[in-house]
Each structure stands twice: as structure tokens, then as C-alpha cells.
Scaffold this motif. Structure first.
Motif, PDB file in Angstrom:
ATOM      1  N   ALA A  23      75.958  38.648  57.276  1.00 48.75           N
ATOM      2  CA  ALA A  23      74.979  38.729  58.361  1.00 48.75           C
ATOM      3  C   ALA A  23      73.953  37.604  58.300  1.00 48.75           C
ATOM      4  N   SER A  24      73.623  37.086  59.463  1.00 53.76           N
ATOM      5  CA  SER A  24      72.573  36.062  59.543  1.00 53.76           C
ATOM      6  C   SER A  24      71.418  36.513  60.417  1.00 53.76           C
ATOM      7  N   ILE A  25      71.502  37.736  60.947  1.00 53.86           N
ATOM      8  CA  ILE A  25      70.486  38.179  61.896  1.00 53.86           C
ATOM      9  C   ILE A  25      69.083  38.202  61.285  1.00 53.86           C
ATOM     10  N   PHE A  27      67.661  36.042  59.675  1.00 51.58           N
ATOM     11  CA  PHE A  27      66.934  34.779  59.903  1.00 51.58           C
ATOM     12  C   PHE A  27      67.231  34.145  61.249  1.00 51.58           C
ATOM     13  N   ASP A  28      68.480  34.313  61.771  1.00 49.16           N
ATOM     14  CA  ASP A  28      68.756  33.550  62.998  1.00 49.16           C
ATOM     15  C   ASP A  28      68.174  34.210  64.253  1.00 49.16           C
ATOM     16  N   GLN A  29      67.460  35.341  64.060  1.00 47.87           N
ATOM     17  CA  GLN A  29      66.737  35.882  65.225  1.00 47.87           C
ATOM     18  C   GLN A  29      65.679  34.895  65.714  1.00 47.87           C
ATOM     19  N   GLU A  83      75.802  41.379  63.024  1.00 46.20           N
ATOM     20  CA  GLU A  83      75.903  40.099  62.337  1.00 46.20           C
ATOM     21  C   GLU A  83      74.847  39.056  62.669  1.00 46.20           C
ATOM     22  N   ASP A  84      74.862  38.563  63.907  1.00 44.27           N
ATOM     23  CA  ASP A  84      73.968  37.430  64.184  1.00 44.27           C
ATOM     24  C   ASP A  84      73.281  37.578  65.544  1.00 44.27           C
ATOM     25  N   ILE A  85      72.461  36.616  65.863  1.00 45.59           N
ATOM     26  CA  ILE A  85      71.677  36.669  67.103  1.00 45.59           C
ATOM     27  C   ILE A  85      72.587  36.674  68.333  1.00 45.59           C
ATOM     28  N   HIS A  86      73.710  35.950  68.225  1.00 47.46           N
ATOM     29  CA  HIS A  86      74.589  35.830  69.393  1.00 47.46           C
ATOM     30  C   HIS A  86      75.155  37.194  69.796  1.00 47.46           C
ATOM     31  N   MET A  87      75.635  37.930  68.777  1.00 44.05           N
ATOM     32  CA  MET A  87      76.247  39.225  69.088  1.00 44.05           C
ATOM     33  C   MET A  87      75.200  40.298  69.359  1.00 44.05           C
ATOM     34  N   SER A 109      82.513  30.026  72.517  1.00 42.09           N
ATOM     35  CA  SER A 109      82.692  30.595  71.191  1.00 42.09           C
ATOM     36  C   SER A 109      81.332  30.645  70.532  1.00 42.09           C
ATOM     37  N   ARG A 110      81.211  31.454  69.486  1.00 41.56           N
ATOM     38  CA  ARG A 110      79.946  31.400  68.756  1.00 41.56           C
ATOM     39  C   ARG A 110      79.760  30.041  68.081  1.00 41.56           C
ATOM     40  N   ASN A 111      80.878  29.321  67.926  1.00 38.65           N
ATOM     41  CA  ASN A 111      80.753  28.022  67.253  1.00 38.65           C
ATOM     42  C   ASN A 111      79.980  27.005  68.086  1.00 38.65           C
ATOM     43  N   ASP A 112      80.299  26.933  69.385  1.00 40.59           N
ATOM     44  CA  ASP A 112      79.485  26.022  70.208  1.00 40.59           C
ATOM     45  C   ASP A 112      78.144  26.665  70.551  1.00 40.59           C
ATOM     46  N   GLN A 113      78.134  27.998  70.556  1.00 43.58           N
ATOM     47  CA  GLN A 113      76.885  28.698  70.859  1.00 43.58           C
ATOM     48  C   GLN A 113      75.828  28.420  69.781  1.00 43.58           C
ATOM     49  N   VAL A 114      76.231  28.566  68.519  1.00 41.99           N
ATOM     50  CA  VAL A 114      75.245  28.341  67.453  1.00 41.99           C
ATOM     51  C   VAL A 114      74.868  26.862  67.381  1.00 41.99           C
ATOM     52  N   ALA A 115      75.833  25.998  67.670  1.00 45.42           N
ATOM     53  CA  ALA A 115      75.535  24.557  67.637  1.00 45.42           C
ATOM     54  C   ALA A 115      74.496  24.202  68.682  1.00 45.42           C
ATOM     55  N   ALA A 317      87.132  22.315  61.485  1.00 48.10           N
ATOM     56  CA  ALA A 317      85.880  22.191  62.209  1.00 48.10           C
ATOM     57  C   ALA A 317      84.862  23.167  61.581  1.00 48.10           C
ATOM     58  N   TYR A 318      84.598  24.305  62.240  1.00 47.09           N
ATOM     59  CA  TYR A 318      83.575  25.220  61.724  1.00 47.09           C
ATOM     60  C   TYR A 318      84.042  25.957  60.489  1.00 47.09           C
ATOM     61  N   SER A 319      83.169  26.081  59.505  1.00 51.15           N
ATOM     62  CA  SER A 319      83.333  27.020  58.386  1.00 51.15           C
ATOM     63  C   SER A 319      82.048  27.825  58.268  1.00 51.15           C
ATOM     64  N   LYS A 320      82.181  29.031  57.730  1.00 49.03           N
ATOM     65  CA  LYS A 320      81.008  29.912  57.686  1.00 49.03           C
ATOM     66  C   LYS A 320      79.910  29.357  56.794  1.00 49.03           C
ATOM     67  N   ASP A 321      80.280  28.442  55.907  1.00 48.00           N
ATOM     68  CA  ASP A 321      79.260  27.752  55.101  1.00 48.00           C
ATOM     69  C   ASP A 321      78.098  27.276  55.970  1.00 48.00           C
ATOM     70  N   MET A 322      78.463  26.866  57.176  1.00 45.01           N
ATOM     71  CA  MET A 322      77.463  26.224  58.034  1.00 45.01           C
ATOM     72  C   MET A 322      76.359  27.172  58.470  1.00 45.01           C
ATOM     73  N   GLN A 323      76.596  28.453  58.320  1.00 43.70           N
ATOM     74  CA  GLN A 323      75.559  29.431  58.620  1.00 43.70           C
ATOM     75  C   GLN A 323      74.353  29.263  57.689  1.00 43.70           C
ATOM     76  N   GLU A 324      74.608  28.671  56.522  1.00 44.33           N
ATOM     77  CA  GLU A 324      73.533  28.470  55.542  1.00 44.33           C
ATOM     78  C   GLU A 324      72.597  27.311  55.913  1.00 44.33           C
ATOM     79  N   ASP A 325      72.891  26.633  57.006  1.00 41.50           N
ATOM     80  CA  ASP A 325      72.024  25.521  57.423  1.00 41.50           C
ATOM     81  C   ASP A 325      70.635  26.004  57.842  1.00 41.50           C
ATOM     82  N   LYS A 326      70.618  27.210  58.460  1.00 38.65           N
ATOM     83  CA  LYS A 326      69.413  27.603  59.187  1.00 38.65           C
ATOM     84  C   LYS A 326      68.208  27.895  58.306  1.00 38.65           C
ATOM     85  N   GLU A 327      68.401  28.704  57.258  1.00 37.94           N
ATOM     86  CA  GLU A 327      67.240  29.037  56.428  1.00 37.94           C
ATOM     87  C   GLU A 327      66.614  27.800  55.808  1.00 37.94           C
TER      88      GLU A 327
HETATM   89  N1  ARG Z   1      76.169  33.170  62.612  1.00 31.91           N
HETATM   90  C1  ARG Z   1      77.042  32.050  62.691  1.00 31.91           C
HETATM   91  C2  ARG Z   1      76.360  30.795  62.146  1.00 31.91           C
HETATM   92  O1  ARG Z   1      75.224  30.835  61.955  1.00 31.91           O
HETATM   93  C3  ARG Z   1      77.447  31.813  64.102  1.00 31.91           C
HETATM   94  C4  ARG Z   1      78.769  31.190  64.246  1.00 31.91           C
HETATM   95  C5  ARG Z   1      79.811  32.120  63.799  1.00 31.91           C
HETATM   96  N2  ARG Z   1      81.108  31.638  64.063  1.00 31.91           N
HETATM   97  C6  ARG Z   1      82.176  32.110  63.455  1.00 31.91           C
HETATM   98  N3  ARG Z   1      83.316  31.613  63.737  1.00 31.91           N
HETATM   99  N4  ARG Z   1      82.103  33.045  62.561  1.00 31.91           N
HETATM  100  O2  ARG Z   1      76.968  29.787  61.912  1.00 31.91           O
END
Ligand code: ARG
Length: 459
Positions: A23-25, A27-29, A83-87, A109-115, A317-327
């Protein structure tokens, strides 16, 4: 129970630990407003190209505004299961408007959404940093104006080097912060392209209009490659790079405030508003704000190294690692903004002590270079030789425990017979700073030019 978003493929829901790590909610709220802006632009575009009906798009638009107002009012219930702000946003939209909400995620996708969300957020931070830097420049400029002529010691190796003016020293920071602003502005310009419409990674088969959503969100254009668009975090890294350099500048100024406010220096007095006392030592006025500005720099550098490390091994392209960028970026941005505000507060209130600075300016044979320059100018001596003669004069003064101007003419002549009594005119600190009229130099004439240039620029 299985997930509402992808439950079709799953028989059971996630383990509690899975949910906790995923979950990233929490912080990503902070991206809520950006997420809703992105969704509104996407829905309007879907309607414009005929993928959504106008009435569905209208319901989505209204619903998203309601969600935003709930979030702003603090009545929104964020769910970790979502999980996150998007959902979280999409799920609440569904509760509010029903079926049309399920059509919003078409061609996305959430991938372009979060970007897109994160780019919008970082872009705002570049603007905020710019504004805060201007405020600090103004405070430094006011200090420079007040003390354009005040003489203080200039240091190298924190040893007395040559006298400089307070105004010159203040303007040095104005220049640094000007370059910091340039770095944020450059980063902003480069990041101002829209990832929206890249979908998961490959683009989409729907006839979307990426230029339209880009325009709607204030981007200059859509990003040219969908794989890059969902994978790129170098916009965040550039922000952290600019933030790191800026924090480093603030930390150097903070360190000077710590030194200057000691009982030993007493060049400056921090205001009560920006000092703290001691619970045991009644005399204390501690520069805690300056120390914390210095310390917070570590968090900003840390964020930069952390995100570089997170990104370095990721295949496209996207990996969930990238969720750690935000904090990392949130913390760095918060730290930087607080450090900028605290520095502006300290510098606005700061009371320098021109007498103390002046008295210290001549210490440590600070006008020795003036003496050597005089031997070159008035006596035609080669500089290397003048340096040697002056060194001998300094050694003599030091042995006697006096300053250079306290040596008698005879004592000077014993070192070099060509010295005449007009030498004393160059040994004072005022003469020293006044003489340094080369472009960018410490002479009040030049400092006033620097001040005038910046006054015009800052309006
Ligand atoms: N919470 C995710 C993040 O911060 C959003 C993107 C999720 N995308 C996915 N394919 N799981 O990166």
C-alpha cells in the motif's frame, strides 16, 4: 475477498503483510489533487474523441469534484485495501456516480496515472522553491543594502584572508540562490511533458488525443515514447539534484550563522524568534534553526541517493520499486521548503554588529596582501619578491605581538630599505576593501552595482 479492481483472476485477497508492503495510500494521498486533475483531463478527452458519452463524462466530472471536496474537507475515508490514491479515488467515484465511474479507466493505466500525478506534483514544487528562493534573495539583498560598506574579515580555510564587506558576503549568497532558481526552472522545463495516454507501457488502441490532455494539464507536449513515459523518474531526480545543491548552499549559510553568533565571534545576533534557550544555562541563545537547516541537508542528499539507487537496476518499463520514489521526494521537498523558510526568517531578523566585524577585520594580518600589492605598485617590485618581503614583515610583527600597522617605519625599513611612510595608508581595512574595485570585487562601489542589478531583477 478478491480485489475489486482485478478480482477476476484471483480467488483470494492478499495477506495482511502483502497489503502492508504494497500500500502507498499512507503517503500518496498527497497526490489527490493531481490525480483528480489528471482524471478530469482524461475523461474530458475521452468524451471529445467519442469514447465516452457526454453525459458519462459530465457525471465523472461532477463526481470527481465531489471526491476532491471530500478530501479537502478531511471527510474522505482512505482505505489501505484500496492500495493507493488512484484506486481510492476511483472507488469513491463509483460509490458516488455508479456505472460511468467504471468507464474512466479506459485507455489508461495506473502506470501513466502515477507518472502524470507525480510530475504535476514535482512541477508545483519547482514553482514553490522558486518563490521561496526569491523571498530569501530579497532578505539577503536587504542585508547587503544595509551593510554595503561594513568591513568584515574575509576567510579562506576559516583563517583571516583579506577584509571584505558584509554586502559582498550577502550578495555571494544571492548569486548562489540565483543559480539554484535557474536549476529548478531548467528542471521544470524539461519535465513539462505529459506521460498521460502511455497507458501501461505500450500505448493504447483507442483513438485518444494525448495533445489535448497535455494541454489541459499545462504540459508543453505529450512525451514521445510510452515506454519512457511510464518508466522515467529522472524528472524527480533532477528536482532532487537541484534541491540538494540548494540545501548545500543553505547549509553553508547556516554554518556561518552558527559561527558568527558565537560569543567568540559575535558578528551577528539572531532574533529571539529564531533562537532557543537552555534549560540549565541561563545565558544561552542557541542557533537551533541554523543547525537544523544544516542538518536537514542530509535528508535531501539522502533522498537523492535513495532514488538513484531505487532506479538504477530497473528494466523497462514500470516496476513496483518505483512506488518508493514518492516518500523520498516528499520528504526532501518538505525539508527544503522548511529550510528555505527558516533561513529567510533568520536573515530577515538578523542583526549584524558592524563594530565587531570591523574590529575583527584587521586581525591576522589581513592587509598583508595590500602591503605586497603596494610594493608592486609603488616600488615596481616583482610580486613574488613583494610576497617574500611582506612575509618577513608579518613574521616581525608576529614576533613582537603587534599588527602590521603597529610596526614603525624604521622596523619596516630594517626588512626592506625601500619602504616609505606612505605605506601606512594601505594597511587600513577601509582602504583595503575600497581598493578592490575589479569587476565582482568587494569594494562598496562594485557591491552597490551588484545590489542594483539584483534589485532590478527581483523587482
Ligand atoms: N501506487 C503505485 C505507485 O506509486 C501506482 C502505480 C501502480 N502500478 C502498478 N502496475 N502496480 O507507483
Amino acid at each position: 475477498s478478491a480485489n475489486a479492481m482485478w478480482g477476476g483472476r484471483f480467488a483470494s485477497g492478499p495477506d495482511a503483510i502483502m497489503e502492508a508492503i504494497n500500500a502507498s495510500i499512507g503517503f500518496d494521498q498527497r497526490l489527490a489533487a493531481q490525480d483528480i486533475a489528471g482524471s478530469r483531463a482524461h475523461a474530458a478527452m475521452l468524451a471529445a474523441v467519442g469514447i465516452l458519452t457526454d453525459s458519462d463524462a459530465e457525471a465523472i466530472r461532477e463526481g470527481l469534484l465531489t471526491v476532491l471536496s471530500e478530501i479537502e474537507a478531511g471527510t474522505f475515508r482512505f482505505s489501505t485495501a484500496l492500495e493507493d490514491i488512484h484506486m481510492n479515488v476511483e472507488s469513491r467515484l463509483g460509490e458516488l456516480i455508479g456505472e460511468p465511474a467504471k468507464r474512466l479507466h479506459t485507455a489508461r493505466s495506473r502506470n501513466d496515472q502515477v507518472a502524470v500525478d507525480f510530475r504535476l506534483w514535482v512541477r508545483d514544487q519547482c514553482d514553490a522553491a522558486e518563490g521561496a528562493l526569491v523571498a530569501l534573495q530579497r532578505a539577503l539583498l536587504a542585508q547587503a543594502e544595509a551593510g554595503a560598506e561594513w568591513v568584515m574579515p574575509g576567510f579562506t580555510h576559516l583563517q583571516s584572508a583579506q577584509p571584505v564587506t558584509w554586502g559582498h558576503h550577502m550578495m555571494a549568497y544571492v548569486e548562489m540562490l540565483g543559480r539554484d532558481r535557474g536549476r529548478f526552472a531548467d528542471a521544470r522545463k524539461r519535465m513539462n511533458e505529459s506521460p498521460l495516454g502511455s497507458a501501461a507501457l505500450a500505448g493504447t488502441s483507442f483513438p485518444i488525443d494525448r495533445a489535448m490532455t497535455a494541454r489541459e494539464l499545462g504540459f508543453d507536449r505529450p512525451m514521445a515514447n510510452s515506454l519512457d513515459a511510464v518508466s522515467d523518474r529522472d524528472f524527480a531526480l533532477e528536482f532532487l539534484g537541484a534541491a540538494s545543491i540548494c540545501a548545500m548552499h543553505l547549509s553553508r549559510l547556516a554554518e556561518e550563522l552558527v559561527i558568527w553568533s558565537t560569543a567568540q565571534f559575535r558578528f551577528v545576533r539572531l532574533s529571539d524568534r529564531f533562537s532557543t534557550g537552555s534549560s540549565i544555562m541561563p545565558q544561552k541563545r542557541n542557533p537551533d534553526a541554523a543547525e537544523l537547516v544544516r542538518a536537514k541537508t542530509g535528508r535531501v542528499f539522502g533522498a537523492s541517493v535513495a532514488l538513484l539507487t531505487i532506479m538504477k537496476g530497473l528494466p523497462l518499463a514500470y516496476s513496483k520499486d518505483m512506488q518508493e520514489d514518492k516518500e523520498q521526494v516528499f520528504d526532501a521537498a518538505d525539508s527544503l521548503m522548511l529550510a528555505l523558510a527558516a533561513t529567510t526568517g533568520m536573515m530577515t531578523d538578523l542583526r549584524p554588529d558592524p563594530e565587531r566585524m570591523r574590529a575583527a577585520a584587521g586581525a591576522g594580518f589581513a592587509t598583508a596582501t595590500d602591503l605586497a600589492d603596494w610594493l608592486v605598485r609603488a616600488k615596481g617590485m616583482p610580486f613574488r619578491e613583494a610576497h617574500h618581503v611582506t612575509g618577513a614583515l608579518v613574521a616581525r610583527a608576529e614576533a613582537k605581538g603587534v599588527d602590521l600597522p603597529d610596526l614603525s617605519l624604521d622596523e619596516m625599513r630594517a626588512v626592506h630599505e625601500g619602504i616609505t611612510d606612505d605605506v601606512f595608508a594601505v594597511l587600513g581595512v577601509d582602504n583595503s576593501v575600497r581598493s578592490r574595485t575589479s569587476y565582482g570585487g568587494t569594494s562598496p562601489v562594485r557591491v552597490r552595482e551588484q545590489i542594483a542589478r539584483w534589485t532590478e531583477q527581483l523587482g
